[in-house]
Design a protein around this motif. Structure first.
Motif, PDB file in Angstrom:
ATOM      1  N   UNK A 372      -7.065  -5.830  -2.006  1.00 31.25           N
ATOM      2  CA  UNK A 372      -7.497  -4.436  -2.105  1.00 31.25           C
ATOM      3  C   UNK A 372      -6.470  -3.502  -1.477  1.00 31.25           C
ATOM      4  N   UNK A 373      -5.859  -3.910  -0.373  1.00 32.77           N
ATOM      5  CA  UNK A 373      -4.854  -3.075   0.284  1.00 32.77           C
ATOM      6  C   UNK A 373      -3.644  -2.872  -0.625  1.00 32.77           C
ATOM      7  N   UNK A 374      -3.260  -3.927  -1.345  1.00 31.33           N
ATOM      8  CA  UNK A 374      -2.121  -3.809  -2.258  1.00 31.33           C
ATOM      9  C   UNK A 374      -2.472  -2.909  -3.440  1.00 31.33           C
ATOM     10  N   UNK A 375      -3.678  -3.045  -3.954  1.00 31.96           N
ATOM     11  CA  UNK A 375      -4.095  -2.199  -5.072  1.00 31.96           C
ATOM     12  C   UNK A 375      -4.180  -0.738  -4.634  1.00 31.96           C
ATOM     13  N   UNK A 376      -4.556  -0.488  -3.384  1.00 29.89           N
ATOM     14  CA  UNK A 376      -4.553   0.881  -2.876  1.00 29.89           C
ATOM     15  C   UNK A 376      -3.146   1.468  -2.918  1.00 29.89           C
ATOM     16  N   UNK A 377      -2.145   0.654  -2.644  1.00 29.55           N
ATOM     17  CA  UNK A 377      -0.751   1.116  -2.725  1.00 29.55           C
ATOM     18  C   UNK A 377      -0.415   1.517  -4.165  1.00 29.55           C
ATOM     19  N   UNK A 378      -0.870   0.718  -5.126  1.00 26.76           N
ATOM     20  CA  UNK A 378      -0.642   1.038  -6.540  1.00 26.76           C
ATOM     21  C   UNK A 378      -1.272   2.378  -6.887  1.00 26.76           C
ATOM     22  N   UNK A 379      -2.501   2.574  -6.458  1.00 29.51           N
ATOM     23  CA  UNK A 379      -3.206   3.818  -6.765  1.00 29.51           C
ATOM     24  C   UNK A 379      -2.547   5.013  -6.078  1.00 29.51           C
ATOM     25  N   UNK A 380      -2.112   4.852  -4.842  1.00 29.25           N
ATOM     26  CA  UNK A 380      -1.456   5.954  -4.128  1.00 29.25           C
ATOM     27  C   UNK A 380      -0.115   6.304  -4.763  1.00 29.25           C
ATOM     28  N   UNK A 381       0.497   5.330  -5.454  1.00 31.01           N
ATOM     29  CA  UNK A 381       1.760   5.592  -6.155  1.00 31.01           C
ATOM     30  C   UNK A 381       1.534   6.305  -7.476  1.00 31.01           C
ATOM     31  N   UNK A 382       0.257   6.587  -7.811  1.00 26.03           N
ATOM     32  CA  UNK A 382      -0.046   7.328  -9.027  1.00 26.03           C
ATOM     33  C   UNK A 382      -0.242   6.475 -10.256  1.00 26.03           C
ATOM     34  N   UNK A 383      -0.406   5.161 -10.079  1.00 25.96           N
ATOM     35  CA  UNK A 383      -0.585   4.263 -11.213  1.00 25.96           C
ATOM     36  C   UNK A 383      -1.979   3.650 -11.197  1.00 25.96           C
ATOM     37  N   UNK A 384      -2.492   3.326 -12.379  1.00 33.51           N
ATOM     38  CA  UNK A 384      -3.704   2.524 -12.489  1.00 33.51           C
ATOM     39  C   UNK A 384      -3.352   1.071 -12.204  1.00 33.51           C
ATOM     40  N   UNK A 385      -4.358   0.266 -11.851  1.00 36.25           N
ATOM     41  CA  UNK A 385      -4.104  -1.130 -11.476  1.00 36.25           C
ATOM     42  C   UNK A 385      -4.694  -2.088 -12.505  1.00 36.25           C
TER      43      UNK A 385
END
Length: 691
Positions: A372-385
């Motif tokens: 979940x922490x890694x996916x949060x990084x994806x979302x904060x970078x402006x991308x869907x996961x």
């Protein structure tokens, strides 16, 4: 489909023979002494033949043959009634001996020259009946034995890493001239393409085209089944005969028991006609495919996906490996970041995730702070996961193998089918579907996943004998249940995007492609070998679903990087690779390619393919693919030779308004345009206005 044809129907009690041109554009003939015949369109190439062929354990053919023609029950069918609507024609026939009633539904599919056909077989007799084959659609081709001489067959073979290898052959080379008139009989052989098991495009393709070389008229088809299909060509004194079937007894161990009052629906098939030869026929197929795709407006945005697998993490993701990839993917403009295989496996030395898949929970110790922490990084970078799943399999060492009931798996003779250390789920069983429903709901709800790459890496063989009937019937039931599961998944999660993958494109058919968004076109990791796959993909799928991998590497030269990116731009650009390791000039190329793809993706959903150099051969040194839209053409060209090449683009006119890489020179020629490429590997993408 209704069990009978009723409203406003014309009845055989009123008219014992006749013909009509249906609102769907097909010409229908019937009389009291023969089954209903249909002629597809107004082409001189196409000849009317009986509408229905079906085979049972009690009766096969009325005249011996190896083809699915002249079935005994089919020859006894007689017209009952029909109902004609603007986009649908339904025709009912009945066999008084067996009690079989057949309702044929013909639906207009995208244009006036394309039809989707389904047969509903109902047992109106007093006792059980066992079907062994149902031909969904037939067409006559050419007139008389000599009418075959000028016909060409365009068809394709496929293979893991070498998908979509099309070839053109004279039909006479496959159906030899044997002077049938002298023998006063039809031929008994056939030329057939047959799928194996559940890899519907693993060896041959469910699509083909017949072209009359004298008139450029063409007829094309596709069979829509993930669980067995046959298309075949036979010949008789009247000409050639095309038959499109789902699973059969002889080829797929298929048998389906119909109790009195029960019905069976055939797999769908599509037939199209064109006056513009091969490319025109493929354009009609493209329109037909789009007409069956269950897309909403949001699906047409075509977000750009980065996936960490190909030539990158290769199934061993971790926070350390993915964090720089996430940053790099976001920096070049990717809109979805998909974590591929391995996210569910514990990161232990020598761990075998292949045989342990099936629980679909994140692997212990794989991601710092958790997935979940890694996916949060994806979302904060402006991308869907996104995440990779292989929903239909359970490893033999997986806890799910013991948690799920025995009947939730494909079986033969009471034992679970095992292929390469994996069991195969049977989606007809509610426990199998519930297990995957809970999995996806959990990933969407608890991780915010909005993209799924659904893979399929084993072929379970003929199928399962659970539920009675033949193994092929069980596999068909599973395939239909899996498709229904996907439809239900999208209803519950309308924002979820779904990629269809099968070791690349080993299961590439419109039974599935009609309900998903993207098709991975290959697992091919050699960028030099990918162009013929990418260039041929639009013959099998619509351009906006053709996910062509582009995986630039720091080891590539500037030209090689462009070459790899043009392959991606030839359809739906699908990024991978260690982007953060690229040189500045390569990073600029990737950003340029992404920006161009964003400008062109609206063109993809309206384009049809054409091939200025013909469909590519596997070893061709120069390859070209065109995508023609309402405002202009996109043309991708590749040079794989050691020498510079001048590539003639016949029929391509107008000024170049965009190109990748920038600064490509194009010359106007008498037949179109030409582009000069340096020694290979070299490639260019050109955008022409409507000149």
């Amino acid at each position: 489909m209704p069990s009978s044809v009723e409203e406003d129907a014309i009845s055989a009690t009123e008219v014992l023979s006749g013909s009509f041109i249906a609102a769907t554009g097909v010409r229908v003939y019937w009389n009291q002494d023969a089954p209903v015949c249909v002629n597809w369109g107004a082409s001189e190439l196409v000849r009317a033949v009986p509408l229905v062929e079906l085979f049972t354990t009690g009766e096969q053919r009325a005249r011996t043959s190896q083809g699915y023609v002249r079935s005994a029950a089919g020859e006894r069918l007689r017209y009952v009634q029909h109902h004609d609507e603007t986009d649908r024609t339904r025709i009912e026939q009945h066999d008084p001996i067996t009690g079989i009633t057949v309702v044929t539904e013909i639906t207009r599919a995208g244009s006036d020259s394309a039809w989707r056909i389904v047969q509903l077989i109902r047992n109106d007799g007093p006792g059980p009946l066992e079907l062994t084959a149902v031909v969904t659609a037939c067409a006559g081709l050419g007139h008389g034995e000599q009418g075959i001489d000028e016909l060409e067959l365009v068809h394709g073979r496929s293979e893991w890493l070498a998908e979509g290898r099309w070839r053109t052959e004279r039909l006479r080379e496959l159906l030899p001239a044997v002077n049938l008139e002298l023998h006063e009989q039809d031929a008994r052989g056939r030329y057939a393409c047959v799928s194996l098991g559940a890899w519907s495009s693993g060896e041959v393709l469910p699509t083909g085209v017949i072209v009359d070389t004298r008139t450029d008229e063409a007829l094309a088809w596709q069979v829509e089944s993930s669980a067995g299909w046959v298309w075949e060509l036979t010949q008789g004194r009247e000409g050639a005969h095309l038959a499109l079937s789902g699973p059969t007894d002889a080829e797929h161990a298929f048998a389906h028991v119909l109790e009195a009052g029960e019905a069976f629906e055939s797999v769908p098939a599509v037939i199209v006609t064109s006056q513009r030869g091969r490319d025109g026929a493929f354009a009609e197929l493209t329109a037909a495919r789009r007409s069956t795709m269950n897309w909403n407006r949001a699906d047409r945005v075509l977000p750009l996906v980065y996936n960490d697998f190909m030539n990158t993490t290769m199934g061993d993701p971790s926070s350390e490996r993915l964090l720089p990839l996430i940053e790099a993917a976001a920096s070049v403009g990717a809109e979805v970041f998909c974590i591929d295989a391995g996210w569910f496996a514990a990161r232990e030395s020598g761990a075998d995730w292949w045989s342990t898949v099936g629980v679909w929970r994140e692997g212990l110790g794989r991601f710092e702070g958790g997935l979940r922490a890694l996916i949060d990084v994806i979302h904060k970078a402006g991308m869907a996961s996104g995440l990779w799943l292989e929903p239909e399999v359970v490893g033999v060492s997986s806890p799910a193998a013991d948690l799920l009931p025995h009947d939730a798996f494909l079986q033969r003779g009471g034992r679970r089918v095992v292929e390469d250390r994996r069991y195969h789920l049977d989606f007809r069983h509610p426990a199998a579907r519930a297990h995957l429903d809970e999995t996806v709901d959990h990933l969407v709800r608890d991780y915010g996943i909005s993209y799924l790459k659904l893979d399929y890496n084993i072929n379970p063989g003929a199928g399962t004998d659970v539920g009675g009937g033949g193994a092929g019937d069980g596999l068909l039931g599973h395939a239909r249940a899996y498709r229904d599961w996907l439809i239900g998944l999208r209803r519950r999660h309308p924002a979820l995007l779904i990629e269809n993958c099968s070791s690349g494109a080993m299961r590439m058919d419109y039974a599935l492609l009609g309900v998903v968004h993207l098709q991975s076109t290959s697992d091919q990791q050699d960028f030099r070998l990918y162009p013929p796959i990418a260039a041929s993909a639009p013959a099998s799928i619509v351009p906006e679903q053709a996910g062509n991998w582009a995986y630039p590497s720091a080891k590539m030269t500037h030209e090689e990087t462009s070459f790899a990116l043009v392959t991606g731009l030839a359809g739906r650009l699908y990024l991978s690779g260690f982007l953060h390791e690229l040189r500045p000039d390569q990073q600029s190329l990737v950003a340029e390619a992404v920006a161009l793809h964003r400008r062109l993706r609206a063109h993809l959903v309206e384009s049809t393919a054409f091939w200025p150099l013909g469909l590519p051969g596997w070893e061709d040194e120069t390859i070209a693919l065109g995508l023609r839209g309402p405002d202009g053409d996109i043309v991708a060209v590749w040079n794989r030779s050691a020498d510079a090449a001048v590539i003639e683009l016949a029929g391509v006119r107008g000024a170049v308004t965009d190109a990748f890489p920038q600064g490509v020179g194009v010359q106007r020629t008498a037949n179109g345009s030409s582009v000069t490429l340096p020694p290979g590997p070299a490639a260019r993408l050109l955008v022409f206005d409507r000149g």
